[in-house]
Design an enzyme around this catalytic site. Structure first.
Site, PDB file in Angstrom:
ATOM      1  N   LYS A  68      23.809  36.890  28.311  1.00  0.00           N
ATOM      2  CA  LYS A  68      23.174  36.799  26.767  1.00  0.00           C
ATOM      3  C   LYS A  68      21.888  36.079  26.980  1.00  0.00           C
ATOM      4  O   LYS A  68      20.895  36.108  27.870  1.00  0.00           O
ATOM      5  CB  LYS A  68      24.254  36.513  26.028  1.00  0.00           C
ATOM      6  CG  LYS A  68      25.239  37.551  25.977  1.00  0.00           C
ATOM      7  CD  LYS A  68      26.190  37.292  24.696  1.00  0.00           C
ATOM      8  CE  LYS A  68      27.487  38.356  24.425  1.00  0.00           C
ATOM      9  NZ  LYS A  68      28.386  37.984  25.129  1.00  0.00           N
ATOM     10  N   THR A  91      29.353  33.887  28.593  1.00  0.00           N
ATOM     11  CA  THR A  91      28.771  34.950  29.311  1.00  0.00           C
ATOM     12  C   THR A  91      27.618  34.660  30.158  1.00  0.00           C
ATOM     13  O   THR A  91      26.906  33.518  29.623  1.00  0.00           O
ATOM     14  CB  THR A  91      28.425  36.386  28.451  1.00  0.00           C
ATOM     15  OG1 THR A  91      27.754  35.956  27.279  1.00  0.00           O
ATOM     16  CG2 THR A  91      30.135  36.803  27.723  1.00  0.00           C
ATOM     17  N   TYR A 106      35.598  42.488  49.936  1.00  0.00           N
ATOM     18  CA  TYR A 106      36.795  41.835  49.270  1.00  0.00           C
ATOM     19  C   TYR A 106      36.891  40.393  49.471  1.00  0.00           C
ATOM     20  O   TYR A 106      36.803  39.673  50.556  1.00  0.00           O
ATOM     21  CB  TYR A 106      37.889  42.527  49.796  1.00  0.00           C
ATOM     22  CG  TYR A 106      38.477  43.566  48.691  1.00  0.00           C
ATOM     23  CD1 TYR A 106      38.980  43.045  47.355  1.00  0.00           C
ATOM     24  CD2 TYR A 106      38.691  44.980  48.835  1.00  0.00           C
ATOM     25  CE1 TYR A 106      39.582  43.767  46.481  1.00  0.00           C
ATOM     26  CE2 TYR A 106      39.231  45.585  47.854  1.00  0.00           C
ATOM     27  CZ  TYR A 106      39.709  44.863  46.691  1.00  0.00           C
ATOM     28  OH  TYR A 106      39.926  46.044  45.651  1.00  0.00           O
ATOM     29  N   ARG A 125      25.563  40.785  34.116  1.00  0.00           N
ATOM     30  CA  ARG A 125      26.581  40.869  33.008  1.00  0.00           C
ATOM     31  C   ARG A 125      27.857  40.212  33.491  1.00  0.00           C
ATOM     32  O   ARG A 125      28.191  40.510  34.819  1.00  0.00           O
ATOM     33  CB  ARG A 125      26.794  42.433  32.933  1.00  0.00           C
ATOM     34  CG  ARG A 125      27.846  42.977  31.987  1.00  0.00           C
ATOM     35  CD  ARG A 125      27.605  44.312  31.444  1.00  0.00           C
ATOM     36  NE  ARG A 125      26.371  44.269  31.030  1.00  0.00           N
ATOM     37  CZ  ARG A 125      26.022  43.696  29.734  1.00  0.00           C
ATOM     38  NH1 ARG A 125      27.081  43.505  28.872  1.00  0.00           N
ATOM     39  NH2 ARG A 125      24.926  43.708  28.900  1.00  0.00           N
ATOM     40  N   GLU A 134      39.393  38.298  47.558  1.00  0.00           N
ATOM     41  CA  GLU A 134      40.339  37.654  46.585  1.00  0.00           C
ATOM     42  C   GLU A 134      40.987  36.228  46.922  1.00  0.00           C
ATOM     43  O   GLU A 134      41.225  35.959  47.959  1.00  0.00           O
ATOM     44  CB  GLU A 134      41.800  38.581  46.798  1.00  0.00           C
ATOM     45  CG  GLU A 134      41.619  40.042  45.734  1.00  0.00           C
ATOM     46  CD  GLU A 134      42.645  40.813  46.153  1.00  0.00           C
ATOM     47  OE1 GLU A 134      42.516  41.155  47.640  1.00  0.00           O
ATOM     48  OE2 GLU A 134      43.058  41.357  45.379  1.00  0.00           O
ATOM     49  N   ASP A 161      33.886  28.919  22.928  1.00  0.00           N
ATOM     50  CA  ASP A 161      33.444  30.026  23.579  1.00  0.00           C
ATOM     51  C   ASP A 161      31.824  30.069  23.347  1.00  0.00           C
ATOM     52  O   ASP A 161      31.508  30.375  22.182  1.00  0.00           O
ATOM     53  CB  ASP A 161      34.072  31.101  22.952  1.00  0.00           C
ATOM     54  CG  ASP A 161      33.764  32.555  23.169  1.00  0.00           C
ATOM     55  OD1 ASP A 161      32.489  32.564  23.803  1.00  0.00           O
ATOM     56  OD2 ASP A 161      34.117  33.725  22.830  1.00  0.00           O
TER      57      ASP A 161
HETATM   58  N1  DSN Z   1      29.323  42.618  22.305  1.00  0.00           N
HETATM   59  C1  DSN Z   1      29.026  40.996  22.529  1.00  0.00           C
HETATM   60  C2  DSN Z   1      28.156  40.779  21.365  1.00  0.00           C
HETATM   61  O1  DSN Z   1      27.218  41.542  21.069  1.00  0.00           O
HETATM   62  O2  DSN Z   1      27.988  39.514  20.499  1.00  0.00           O
HETATM   63  C3  DSN Z   1      30.459  40.303  22.206  1.00  0.00           C
HETATM   64  O3  DSN Z   1      31.087  40.350  23.028  1.00  0.00           O
END
Ligand code: DSN
Length: 418
Positions: A225, A222, A50, A231, A52, A196
């Protein structure tokens, strides 16, 4: 990796998923294959801690090592994206966006964002999402003529609504996003500019998409990707926003950070700073350009006429006016090719049916596939969709898809454990 046999039900399913990922052509534009080092960090004992707060300012004891890990992740993120400050705690991209809104906006404030059906994201103001419910989002989209971001519309809406924030970035937009003209618009109306970069973070890291960090006030992304990490989400920003972003993340939104995932993010940031990763990023784009041109040759219409990045948005109607995205996704799934249905700009069909499919090349490129392989994949897609109701064709395509994947196993060592 030895699999514990204490819970057969779960580990059998994990093994099945290893097999599924190794034997189907994965073209979901937001997915990838994280490295064994990223997987190892994610599966480490850091999950037990933990922590925080932030490095040096935690609520519990025992964080000496975790502090070093989170600091490393923050430093590496700053170096990779040439940023002043990083917050690596967001559990997801959606939470990263939520944090930015919490930091800069009050409920009811006006924001410009790209509409979902033109390629935006749920968190860019969709009425079914917290963003559209708590804030007054006004949507911009792409032009009818070339299906590129409509800068004139952004400017017009900015002067009409005087938004407190403009959100750039998309999840189904196949083109380079130019931050400069939108920065100018944001300055003219006094709006905060948020980029974004969830989808394109890896392309930015690899130098094949311009880095918006210098021009935007805040960049969210993110890590799983094109960036090919675990993730999760992250935020980089100018130093003047560091305090409000950190405060909005914790205690504003999240509780304990996932330090095992933060360690894996640190690993991924380091991997993404290598020359090898730059070659990988360039190959992702080369592959999506090869794939889009092979598909266009067979009668599919690529939205915006092609791609500059890792994804392709296909309008299916020129290939077969009755073929919906939903049907195409299911036919391709049966043939061992995984894509997602997607609306196209001004789609007359609902998002659950859609007239398009979205295809991405990040995962297959990680497997080592090249432009020649993209021609093979295009041929498999065309055959499966042209003979939608023929189970024999589906079986043959599935077999060929499996052979292609078997020649480029993403996790050879994990396969040996099955
Ligand atoms: N689920 C993601 C995508 O496939 O683009 C976006 O959050």
């Amino acid at each position: 990796m030895p699999w514990p046999d204490t819970d057969g039900a779960v580990f059998r399913l994990i093994k099945q998923e290893i097999e599924r990922q190794s034997t189907s052509i994965r073209l979901i534009a937001s997915e990838n294959f994280a490295s064994p080092a990223v997987l190892a960090a994610t599966g480490s004992v850091l999950t037990n801690k933990y922590s925080e707060g932030y490095p040096g300012r935690r609520y519990y004891g025992g964080n000496k090592i975790v502090d070093k890990i989170e600091d490393l992740a923050r430093q590496r993120a700053c170096t990779l994206f040439e940023a002043d400050h990083a917050n690596v705690q967001p559990h997801a991209g959606a939470i990263a966006n939520m944090c930015v809104y919490q930091a800069f906006l009050k409920p009811g404030d006006t924001v410009l964002g790209m509409s979902l059906d033109h390629g935006g994201h749920l968190t860019h103001g969709s009425p079914v999402n917290f963003s559209g419910q708590h804030y007054r989002f006004v949507s911009y989209g792409v032009t009818d003529s070339d299906e590129r971001i409509d800068l004139a519309q952004i400017e017009e809406l900015a002067y009409e609504y005087h938004p407190k924030m403009i959100v750039l970035g998309a999840t189904a937009y196949p083109r380079i996003i130019d931050t400069k003209p939108v920065r100018e618009i944001a300055d003219e109306v006094g709006a905060v500019l948020v980029f974004d970069a969830a989808h394109i973070a890896g392309l930015i890291a690899g130098g094949v998409h311009p880095n918006p960090t210098e021009l935007a006030d805040v960049v969210t992304f993110t890590t799983h990707k094109t960036l090919r990490g675990p993730r999760g989400g992250a935020i980089v920003c100018k130093s003047e926003h560091a305090k409000s972003i950190d405060k909005a993340m914790f205690p504003g939104i999240q509780g304990g950070p996932l330090e095992h995932v933060i360690a894996a993010k640190a690993v991924a940031f380091e991997e993404a700073s290598s020359r090898l990763f730059a070659t990988y990023a360039a190959q992702i784009v080369a592959n999506s350009q090869a794939l889009v041109s092979a598909l266009a040759d067979q009668g599919f219409r690529p939205v915006s006429g092609g791609t500059d990045n890792h994804l392709i948005l296909i309008d299916l109607r020129t290939f077969d006016p009755d073929l919906t995205g939903k049907k195409a996704q299911s036919v391709l799934d049966d043939a061992g090719i995984v894509v997602n249905k997607n609306t196209i700009p001004n789609d007359s069909r609902s998002p659950f049916v859609a007239s398009g499919i979205r295809i991405g090349t990040a995962a297959v490129t990680t497997q080592g596939m090249d432009a020649d392989d993209m021609t093979v994949i295009a041929d498999l897609i065309v055959r499966a969709l042209r003979h939608q109701n023929d189970e024999q064709v589906a079986a043959k395509v599935r077999h060929e898809a499996q052979e292609l994947c078997a020649s480029r196993p993403p996790y050879p060592d994990l396969l040996k454990t099955l």
